[in-house]
Design an enzyme around this catalytic site. Sequence first.
Site, PDB file in Angstrom:
ATOM      1  N   ASP A  62       0.828  -1.197   0.000  1.00 53.89           N
ATOM      2  CA  ASP A  62       0.000   0.000   0.000  1.00 53.89           C
ATOM      3  C   ASP A  62       0.868   1.254   0.000  1.00 53.89           C
ATOM      4  O   ASP A  62       1.634   1.498   0.927  1.00 53.89           O
ATOM      5  CB  ASP A  62      -0.869  -0.045   1.266  1.00 53.89           C
ATOM      6  CG  ASP A  62      -1.968   0.990   1.218  1.00 53.89           C
ATOM      7  OD1 ASP A  62      -2.668   1.041   0.197  1.00 53.89           O
ATOM      8  OD2 ASP A  62      -2.109   1.742   2.181  1.00 53.89           O
ATOM      9  N   ASP A 391      -9.587  -0.251   1.532  1.00 54.36           N
ATOM     10  CA  ASP A 391      -9.550   0.271   0.155  1.00 54.36           C
ATOM     11  C   ASP A 391     -10.860  -0.048  -0.560  1.00 54.36           C
ATOM     12  O   ASP A 391     -11.405   0.793  -1.277  1.00 54.36           O
ATOM     13  CB  ASP A 391      -8.376  -0.338  -0.629  1.00 54.36           C
ATOM     14  CG  ASP A 391      -7.056   0.366  -0.313  1.00 54.36           C
ATOM     15  OD1 ASP A 391      -7.069   1.309   0.515  1.00 54.36           O
ATOM     16  OD2 ASP A 391      -6.016  -0.021  -0.879  1.00 54.36           O
TER      17      ASP A 391
HETATM   18 MG    MG Z   1      -5.243   0.483  -5.029  1.00 54.36          MG
END
Ligand code: MG
Length: 553
Positions: A62, A391
Amino acid sequence: MAQVQPVIILPEGTKRTHGRSAQRNNILAARAVADTVRTTLGPKGMDKMLVDNMGEVIVTNDGVTILKEMTIEHPTAKMIVEVAKTQEAEVGDGTTTAVVIAGELLKKAEELIDLEIHPTVIAKGYALAEQKAQEILSTISEKVTEADTEILKKIASTAMTGKGADQDKTKLAEIAIAAVRQVMERSSSAVSVSKEDIKIEKRAGASIDDSELIKGILVDKERLHEGMPKTVKNARIALIDTPVEIKNTEIDAKIQIDEPDQLQAFLTQEENMLRSMVDKIAKTGANVLFCQKGIDDMAQHFLAKKGIYAVRRVAKSDLERLSRATQAKIVSNLDEISAEDLGSAGLVEEQKVGDDNMTYVRDCSNPKSVTILVRGGTNHIVDEIKRAVEDAICDLSAALVDGKVVAGAGAPELEMSRGIKKYAESLAGREQLAVLAYSEAIEVIPRTLAENGGLDPIDIMTELKSQHEKGMKWSGVNVFTGRPMDAWKQGVIEPLRIKTQAISSATEVASMILRIDDVIASGQKTAPEKEGSPMGAGMHGMGGMSGGGMPEY
Ligand code: MG
Ligand code: ADP
């Protein structure tokens, strides 16, 4: 004119770079940051292992997590980290994309600076190109609503791609969609989603497939007393943010007791007060109590005798979520508590999750706040799965709130690049060069997706461009086969906002960095309190002091 002695106005230890070398250094630092996260982009992106100064290890793919955990010192590099943070705050996904585009815009700008094109001209051209890019994005985007379950599933699983959740994506996607649908507020003209209404708890020690959506709140606390029920069906729930104790910390009272009788009387009085507090709660009909403050031992005993399941020192945020989930009112004064303040849940129970006992408030009817419990084999896995689920929730919310989505896999970037290039033809001179540079810079996304997939980007980029020329707007990189694919049909779908926000903040930071021609950094040891000031207001006023005796590099 007489020779003038240089005037030294900056303290010793100050570092100053200006002109071309300042620009070059800034661009270099910013690009270094972008290059760090570049290899994590896309489904075949690699992970990074980060070790902090306490020895804690994080393994992640990430972008924003990586950048937040890295200790970055260079002031312009920090500005790039800000791009990732803005992207995280505004959309919650697309952080790597934003940073990689910013890095590429600066790389292209450097080439133009070498051709003696002034940075302000570049910034102007970039601004024009960005405007065009936004237009293109809004033209190519597709509509989405809450009813489009299939599209929502694709948005959620695209968000989780490459984040360690791949095998269990379907189940996690369903959980994320159900959670967002449950807490979504709908009015005739707009929908809104507050991410605080979806609590994500994580516990290692089970398989990812054991993750679940709780229609209510999972509170990381156990019941207070062995004598309290472990399970309460048809729970009637009281929420209070005042202690069930007799303690007055503001006034220090001294009681003088001369005879044993007096002590007994005093204790009895205290007991009676606690008993009456518990009675007030019990009289409402409550069988579950969540208290933000303390509950006295004696009161616990009384609560247990009344059959009330009680939890103390509940976080304020949890109390608020409980209120949104169960419709209970948070009461601050026990004298005023009544049956109307209570909320309800189908079931409140204590259960062991991993090593801890936790309180589940389940089966609320139409809760406006819910919990996702993320499970996984180890702590590293649950951490990464939690980020993947976050997310997914962010992308679903952004897609539903705006009602607009695009396909991914580099397709929108190719489409933007093509349109901007065409637009450049209508311009003249140096501005045209800057706009063309922008159009090339934005191709970095499909190119990087291909590179990270272990593919040779040259062939596939040529093929993709020709497909876009033929009007195949969703043609993107299939990172698994190395061939172009229709990203929409293949279900790689993202909210429009990821793209609009990424190009707007990437363009903004690139222009800002380009306009800097002077970096004055105070020596760390001499002025430690002035952190962050080198980019500050003092810069412009010092324009006239070149030759002040500071080293150039
Ligand atoms: Mg992404
Ligand atoms: P970010 O931090 O920018 O979200 P990610 O690592 O999540 O970075 O990668 C996002 C990029 O990967 C987007 O360009 C997206 O379209 C692309 N992508 C996601 N899934 C696929 C897929 N199955 N095939 C090709 N590209 C994909």
